[in-house]
Structures are given as C-alpha cells and as structure tokens.
Scaffold this active site. Sequence first.
Site, short mmCIF file in Angstrom:
data_model
loop_
_atom_site.label_atom_id
_atom_site.label_comp_id
_atom_site.label_asym_id
_atom_site.label_seq_id
_atom_site.Cartn_x
_atom_site.Cartn_y
_atom_site.Cartn_z
N ASP A 75 100.24 13.68 76.68
CA ASP A 75 99.08 13.54 77.57
C ASP A 75 98.35 12.24 77.25
OD1 ASP A 75 96.34 13.89 78.72
OD2 ASP A 75 97.14 15.85 79.26
N GLU A 108 97.04 12.11 88.35
CA GLU A 108 95.66 11.99 88.83
C GLU A 108 95.55 13.06 89.90
OE1 GLU A 108 93.19 10.22 87.77
OE2 GLU A 108 94.28 9.02 86.30
N THR A 136 100.16 6.53 88.25
CA THR A 136 100.62 7.70 87.49
C THR A 136 101.55 8.59 88.31
OG1 THR A 136 98.88 7.81 85.84
CG2 THR A 136 99.84 9.90 86.50
N THR A 142 101.79 20.19 94.89
CA THR A 142 100.66 20.79 95.60
C THR A 142 101.02 21.11 97.06
OG1 THR A 142 98.48 20.22 96.50
CG2 THR A 142 99.89 18.39 95.94
N ASP A 143 100.28 22.05 97.65
CA ASP A 143 100.45 22.34 99.08
C ASP A 143 99.92 21.20 99.95
OD1 ASP A 143 97.72 22.71 98.65
OD2 ASP A 143 97.64 24.76 99.44
N GLU A 144 99.13 20.29 99.33
CA GLU A 144 98.49 19.24 100.14
C GLU A 144 99.50 18.27 100.74
OE1 GLU A 144 94.83 17.73 98.55
OE2 GLU A 144 94.50 19.53 97.36
N TYR A 180 95.82 10.88 97.40
CA TYR A 180 96.31 11.85 96.40
C TYR A 180 97.57 12.56 96.92
CZ TYR A 180 96.79 16.40 94.09
OH TYR A 180 97.30 17.52 93.47
N LYS A 196 101.50 12.43 95.62
CA LYS A 196 102.24 13.62 95.18
C LYS A 196 103.50 13.80 96.04
CE LYS A 196 101.32 16.30 92.42
NZ LYS A 196 101.59 16.34 90.95
N LYS A 206 85.72 19.38 90.53
CA LYS A 206 86.35 20.18 91.58
C LYS A 206 85.34 21.22 92.07
CE LYS A 206 90.34 18.09 90.99
NZ LYS A 206 91.33 18.41 90.00
N LEU A 207 85.61 21.75 93.29
CA LEU A 207 84.58 22.54 94.00
C LEU A 207 83.93 23.64 93.14
CD1 LEU A 207 83.17 23.14 96.77
CD2 LEU A 207 84.92 24.89 97.09
N TYR A 223 80.65 19.67 101.80
CA TYR A 223 81.07 18.62 102.72
C TYR A 223 81.10 19.16 104.16
CZ TYR A 223 82.95 16.19 98.54
OH TYR A 223 83.11 15.59 97.32
N ARG A 235 90.62 26.73 102.19
CA ARG A 235 91.61 26.57 101.11
C ARG A 235 92.11 27.94 100.72
NH1 ARG A 235 91.11 22.32 102.89
NH2 ARG A 235 90.71 20.30 101.91
P1 NAD Z 1 93.88 17.66 85.65
O1 NAD Z 1 93.35 16.43 86.30
O2 NAD Z 1 92.94 18.69 85.13
O3 NAD Z 1 94.83 17.26 84.43
C1 NAD Z 1 95.75 16.20 84.51
C2 NAD Z 1 96.21 15.90 83.07
O4 NAD Z 1 97.20 14.86 83.13
C3 NAD Z 1 95.09 15.40 82.16
O5 NAD Z 1 95.19 16.04 80.89
C4 NAD Z 1 95.36 13.91 82.04
O6 NAD Z 1 94.89 13.36 80.82
C5 NAD Z 1 96.87 13.86 82.15
N1 NAD Z 1 97.39 12.57 82.63
C6 NAD Z 1 96.93 11.85 83.69
N2 NAD Z 1 97.66 10.73 83.82
C7 NAD Z 1 98.59 10.76 82.84
C8 NAD Z 1 99.65 9.88 82.47
N3 NAD Z 1 99.88 8.73 83.14
N4 NAD Z 1 100.45 10.22 81.43
C9 NAD Z 1 100.22 11.36 80.73
N5 NAD Z 1 99.22 12.22 81.04
C10 NAD Z 1 98.43 11.92 82.07
O7 NAD Z 1 94.88 18.29 86.72
P2 NAD Z 1 95.26 19.81 86.99
O8 NAD Z 1 94.31 20.38 87.96
O9 NAD Z 1 95.50 20.50 85.70
O10 NAD Z 1 96.65 19.61 87.77
C11 NAD Z 1 97.88 19.56 87.07
C12 NAD Z 1 99.00 19.32 88.06
O11 NAD Z 1 99.00 20.37 89.04
C13 NAD Z 1 98.88 18.02 88.85
O12 NAD Z 1 100.17 17.48 88.99
C14 NAD Z 1 98.33 18.44 90.20
O13 NAD Z 1 98.75 17.56 91.23
C15 NAD Z 1 98.97 19.81 90.35
N6 NAD Z 1 98.22 20.78 91.18
C16 NAD Z 1 96.90 21.02 90.93
C17 NAD Z 1 96.21 21.97 91.70
C18 NAD Z 1 94.75 22.29 91.44
O14 NAD Z 1 94.16 23.06 92.22
N7 NAD Z 1 94.14 21.79 90.38
C19 NAD Z 1 96.88 22.64 92.72
C20 NAD Z 1 98.23 22.38 92.94
C21 NAD Z 1 98.89 21.44 92.15
P1 TYD Z 2 88.50 20.16 95.63
O1 TYD Z 2 88.09 21.14 94.57
O2 TYD Z 2 88.20 18.72 95.42
O3 TYD Z 2 90.05 20.41 95.91
P2 TYD Z 2 91.00 19.82 97.11
O4 TYD Z 2 90.32 18.71 97.78
O5 TYD Z 2 92.19 19.39 96.33
O6 TYD Z 2 91.26 21.00 98.01
O7 TYD Z 2 87.81 20.60 96.98
C1 TYD Z 2 88.02 21.89 97.56
C2 TYD Z 2 87.31 21.91 98.89
O8 TYD Z 2 85.90 21.82 98.67
C3 TYD Z 2 87.67 20.73 99.80
O9 TYD Z 2 87.75 21.19 101.15
C4 TYD Z 2 86.51 19.78 99.65
C5 TYD Z 2 85.32 20.70 99.36
N1 TYD Z 2 84.28 20.14 98.47
C6 TYD Z 2 82.94 20.19 98.87
O10 TYD Z 2 82.60 20.69 99.95
N2 TYD Z 2 81.99 19.68 98.03
C7 TYD Z 2 82.32 19.09 96.84
O11 TYD Z 2 81.40 18.61 96.12
C8 TYD Z 2 83.69 19.06 96.43
C9 TYD Z 2 84.10 18.46 95.12
C10 TYD Z 2 84.64 19.61 97.28
#
Ligand code: NAD
Ligand code: TYD
Length: 359
Positions: free
Chosen positions: A32, A83, A99, A133-135, A159, A163, A198-199, A216, A223
């Site tokens: 990491d 990211e 990344t 991700t589903d995005e 983003y 992905k 995140k939200l 927003y 979601r």
């Molecule tokens: P996060 O941002 O909390 O964590 C990302 C981690 O990756 C961090 O520890 C960061 O230090 C590390 N990192 C970033 N760039 C790096 C690099 N170049 N080399 C090594 N490490 C690096 O993200 P998360 O929410 O835990 O998401 C993890 C994965 O799951 C991501 O690939 C994301 O796209 C995917 N994902 C997330 C969600 C969600 O809701 N959070 C949903 C679907 C998929």
């Molecule tokens: P987020 O947690 O950033 O996840 P993603 O964009 O990957 O779905 O956001 C979830 C939803 O919440 C998205 O529709 C954007 C909205 N949102 C707000 O309305 N206010 C906020 O401050 C943030 C961060 C997100």
Amino acid sequence: MPCHLVTGGSGFIGSCYVLEARRRGVRVVNLDRLTYAGNPANLAPLQGDSGYTFVRGDIGNAELVNWLLQSHQPDAIVNFAAESHVDRSIVDPEAFVRTNVLGTATLLRVVAQWWGALPAEQAQAFRFLHVSTDEVYGSLQPGDPAFTETTPYSPNSPYSASKAASDHLVRAFHETYGLPVLLTNCSNNYGPRQFPEKLIPLMICNALDRKPLPVYGKGANIRDWLHVEDHCAAIARVLEAGNVGRCYNIGGHAEKTNLEVVQAVCGILDNLAPSVAGPYAGLVSFVADRPGHDFRYAIDSTRIETELGWKPAHNFESGLQDTVRWYLENTAWTENVRSGAYREWIAVNYAQRGPGGGN
Ligand code: NAD
Ligand code: TYD
C-alpha cells in the site's frame, strides 16, 4: 498456509479483507502506498502478527512488485489499490489514470511475467482478482433493468473511466497471456473505517460537528448499498470458486436515494446521540450537483448468487445502525484522519458549491 498479496490493504475495503483473511489463516502481504486514504491504524489489530507483512509502496513500482512476488510466491493477488473518490477525480483526473490505469498495467505486466515462469501446478492454482465497481456500467434511469455482467461499459466520470480501463486491461491479460484473472464489480460499500469524504461517514462526522449536511442536487440520485463485510465475503468466495476469466457483479439489494440515506443516518444519530440543538435532519443543506452525476446504479447479482451461492448477510437498516455506532465509538480514528489535508479537500470540494437545485 495460503498467501495473498493484497494491494491497497490499508484502505477501507482492503483493510476489512485483510483482517478477515487473517482470521481464516491466510498469510497476507499488504502493498500500500499510504495515500491520504491509506491508514495503518485500520490494521492495528495485526501488530505483532507474524502472518502479516506490510510494505509501503506503489503498484506501479515494477521492481518492488517483482521482488515481492519472488520472495513471497503468493497464491493470489487481490488488487484493491486505487484512487477511489469520484469528486476527487473531477478535480485531478490524472492521479486516477496514474494509479488505476498505469499502475494496474504495470502490476499486470510484472505479475504475468512472474506467473509465466512458475511451475505448471503453481501457475494453474494462481489467481489475480481485480476489485472493480458498478460505476463502469454508467447510469440508469428509474425502472431500467439492473446492471448485469454483460451490460456494456459506459463510464461517465474520470474515476469510472479509469476503473473501466483497468478492467479492460485485466481482461486483456487473460486473453493475451492466459493470466488467470477474476473480476468483481461491486455497488457502493458502507461500514467501519470508511474515509469521511464518502457520503455516509461524511454525513455522520458533519452531523456530530453540527455542520451542514451537503446533499448534491435534490438528493434523488440512487445507489445500491452493500456492507463492506459482505463485499469481502463475496471476494473470498470468487477467489475460492469463481471461473477464471469471469466477472461477478456484487450488490446489496438495497437501492436508496441519497436523501433517504442521509435521513436514515440522522434518525439513527437522533436515537444514539441526541442533540439539544434539535433533530440532525435540520442540518440537511442542498448544494450544487456533481458534474456528470450518475443518476442511478443497480446491480443484478444473480450470477454470484446462483453460481457461487453468495448472498449478502447484512441488511441495510441494521448495517447502517452498526456503522453509525462504530463512528460514535471511534472518534479518535475520525479525528486522526481529518487532518489538515482532509480539511483542504473539504474546502476545495464544498466551498465553491453554494446552494444547489434542491428544495
Ligand atoms: P480507499 O480509497 O479507501 O483505499 C484505497 C487504498 O489504496 C488506500 O489504502 C491507498 O493508500 C491505496 N493506494 C492508492 N494508490 C495506490 C498505489 N498507487 N499503490 C498502492 N496502493 C495505493 O478505497 P476503497 O473504498 O477501500 O476501495 C478499494 C477498491 O474497491 C478500489 O479499487 C475501488 O475502486 C473499489 N470499489 C470501491 C467501492 C466503494 O464503495 N468504496 C465500491 C466498489 C468498488
Ligand atoms: P460517494 O460516497 O462519493 O460515492 P459514489 O459517488 O462513488 O457513488 O457518493 C454517494 C452518493 O452521494 C453520490 O450520488 C453523490 C452523493 N453525495 C452527496 O450528495 N453529498 C456529498 O457530500 C457526497 C460526498 C456525496
């Protein structure tokens, strides 16, 4: 004892996966870079654990990755490193390309070279699981059928575009070099240790500070929410029994509008941490919308449920309640991550938004 090289294991989902893998007796090497989102405190319970190795570094560092592969000979790689925040990708898209696209490409190249030289039995058993991700599927309207694994990719944010590119590279490494890959595309995760950009954690932290809760647009975007532990259980199951080269959609059967989620957070806080200043929902503030804001995500997870027998164990209402409770009980964790850099990000993202298209 099996060994997993986990990338991005210090982030929100990766740390949940690492803790769970150690409970199952899997040896873990965590690579990491510790960006703003990576937090060693997430893995504090593993201090002194001889089955856990932490290496600070970048997935795009070919020499380091090669050295880790040679010295640890992992049975699987689980690639979480990315990211991950859409709003940041709007401000700094190239960081996401570095990344998510270039980093993943380098990781794949080095892994494919190492894997190609393994003895047949070891090569056959090896898996590269890419967490996505589903995005990548784009945006749905109300009433549209949910995303399946054959929905065409149509990413709308830097983003999701980055992905999508990484998913294509993973698939291409399977087709071209035969690398035994697996892909998972998951909906929005929630749970303990999520970075408060995140939200859900942002709303919990702002509410407790009696700051505005920035929704927003009209808060009508939808979601599908999945508890992070269910996501990690799905990944473990795909690693164990998934068909090589196949994608698996992972969802929580919990579609909610953003306003519903924020109101649910407020309601839980009203019960667990009532404020003399009145109900937390009074802090909701509609702000300018996210550019290119995907309206709705919905996952059809029939494939993983029927082929691999996975189902989410948490329901959204109790999972959210537990999550809010975790943030209330871990204020030191939250204080620690809301550093100067966090405050700068909040200023960049919200100061310019002003009032939005809400009520
Ligand atoms: P996060 O941002 O909390 O964590 C990302 C981690 O990756 C961090 O520890 C960061 O230090 C590390 N990192 C970033 N760039 C790096 C690099 N170049 N080399 C090594 N490490 C690096 O993200 P998360 O929410 O835990 O998401 C993890 C994965 O799951 C991501 O690939 C994301 O796209 C995917 N994902 C997330 C969600 C969600 O809701 N959070 C949903 C679907 C998929
Ligand atoms: P987020 O947690 O950033 O996840 P993603 O964009 O990957 O779905 O956001 C979830 C939803 O919440 C998205 O529709 C954007 C909205 N949102 C707000 O309305 N206010 C906020 O401050 C943030 C961060 C997100």
